[in-house]
Design an enzyme around this catalytic site. Structure first.
Site, PDB file in Angstrom:
ATOM      1  N   VAL A  52       0.802  -1.231   0.000  1.00  0.00           N
ATOM      2  CA  VAL A  52       0.000   0.000   0.000  1.00  0.00           C
ATOM      3  C   VAL A  52       0.833   1.279   0.000  1.00  0.00           C
ATOM      4  O   VAL A  52       0.270   2.364  -0.105  1.00  0.00           O
ATOM      5  CB  VAL A  52      -0.964   0.031   1.215  1.00  0.00           C
ATOM      6  N   TYR A  53       2.142   1.175   0.105  1.00  0.00           N
ATOM      7  CA  TYR A  53       2.956   2.385   0.100  1.00  0.00           C
ATOM      8  C   TYR A  53       2.871   3.049  -1.271  1.00  0.00           C
ATOM      9  O   TYR A  53       3.230   2.461  -2.293  1.00  0.00           O
ATOM     10  CB  TYR A  53       4.410   2.063   0.424  1.00  0.00           C
TER      11      TYR A  53
END
Length: 317
Positions: A52-53
């Site tokens: 999710v970064y």
């Protein structure tokens, strides 16, 4: 850079890890390349990312750099899954294994060295989540597994479940927020990780940047607290109690001829059970300052003073 075993495993990592949460958002690819090169030149090996970064862009940038700038075999690559883009936790077997496949595609790798459950999902039975970790190792998509942001009882339960039967993959890492400004995990999470044989990978070891001393007189332009997406992340550590701890770190740094950043990193790096603090720098210059902490070992009297000023109240029985 010195190396340590990660928990009770054979995996050896540098005792400082490189975090990539800002890559693709506040850190451009060229700056990320400079960070990774500087980290490698200092002897760093552990690089941490997550699906999710920057909506997956962090993994894509890292994968590109591993192919075009540095050698993949020189690094221990760790990624995480269990948080959907909408922020909902999903540690189901279906989501986790699909997320791992997507991470490998973005990274351009056949496997990662360490794959961690990013957060505990109360709606999914823990044994289902852990079965996905077993499958990931059995299929060759990761070499080791761990957890992140788990409470003490969750670490204990996961660790006991995995070690209760031959063939299950042990939990070798627990990635938790840990710094002089965040020591509450010492009550239960740290003892649980030590008992489970999981090495600690502290995230935000600089107290979300506050322990560098940059916020002592206000919020500087260009700092995380000055951005719309990180302001609320930093705000809890801008109170009077945290300011008192920061001043103690600054005083210690002045006495040692070091930086507050170096003192804060050295403190958490050498706490019991810690394998490698994860440092997420926005620029290569910031990272190089963090790398200087490798040369610093805190004298006992300074460590004791910092322990005292940041001590937490004991938990009730």
């Amino acid at each position: 850079m010195e190396e340590r075993h990660l928990g009770r495993s054979g995996l050896v990592v540098s005792r400082l890890g490189l975090g990539t949460m800002t890559w693709g958002q506040d850190t451009e690819p060229d700056e990320a390349a400079s960070q990774l090169t500087a980290f490698a030149e200092a002897g760093g090996t552990l690089v941490d990312t997550a699906d999710v970064y920057s909506d997956g862009l962090s993994e894509r940038i890292l994968g590109h750099l591993l192919r075009e700038v540095v050698g993949r075999d020189d690094f221990v690559i760790a990624t995480k899954a269990a948080i959907r883009p909408n922020g909902r936790y999903d540690a189901s077997r279906r989501h986790l294994l699909s997320a791992l496949d997507a991470s490998l595609e973005r990274l351009g790798l056949e496997y990662v060295d360490l794959w961690q459950v990013h957060a505990y999902d109360p709606r999914t039975p823990l044994e289902e989540t852990l079965s996905a970790l077993d499958e990931a190792v059995l299929s060759g998509r990761t070499r080791y597994v761990g957890v992140s942001n788990y409470a003490g009882w969750q670490i204990a339960k996961a660790g006991a479940w995995q070690r209760a039967w031959p063939g299950r993959e042990p939990i070798i890492s627990a990635q938790l927020e840990y710094s002089l400004l965040r020591r509450d995990i010492e009550r239960e999470a740290v003892p649980a990780a030590l008992d489970a044989g999981a090495g600690l990978l502290p995230w935000s070891p600089l107290g979300r940047g506050v322990l560098t001393g940059k916020y002592r007189t206000g919020i500087p332009a260009g700092s995380r607290a000055a951005t719309s997406h990180f302001a609320e992340f930093v705000r809890p550590y801008l109170d009077e109690e945290c300011a008192r701890i920061v001043e103690s770190v600054v005083t210690a740094a002045e006495g040692l001829g070091a930086s507050p950043l170096g003192v804060a990193l050295a403190w958490v790096r050498d706490r019991p059970g810690v394998a490698a603090p994860i440092v997420g720098a926005r620029t290569a210059a910031q990272l190089k300052q963090a790398l200087l902490s490798e040369q610093l070992t805190l004298p006992l009297e300074i460590r004791s003073a910092l322990d005292d000023v940041s001590d937490i109240a004991p938990a009730s029985p």
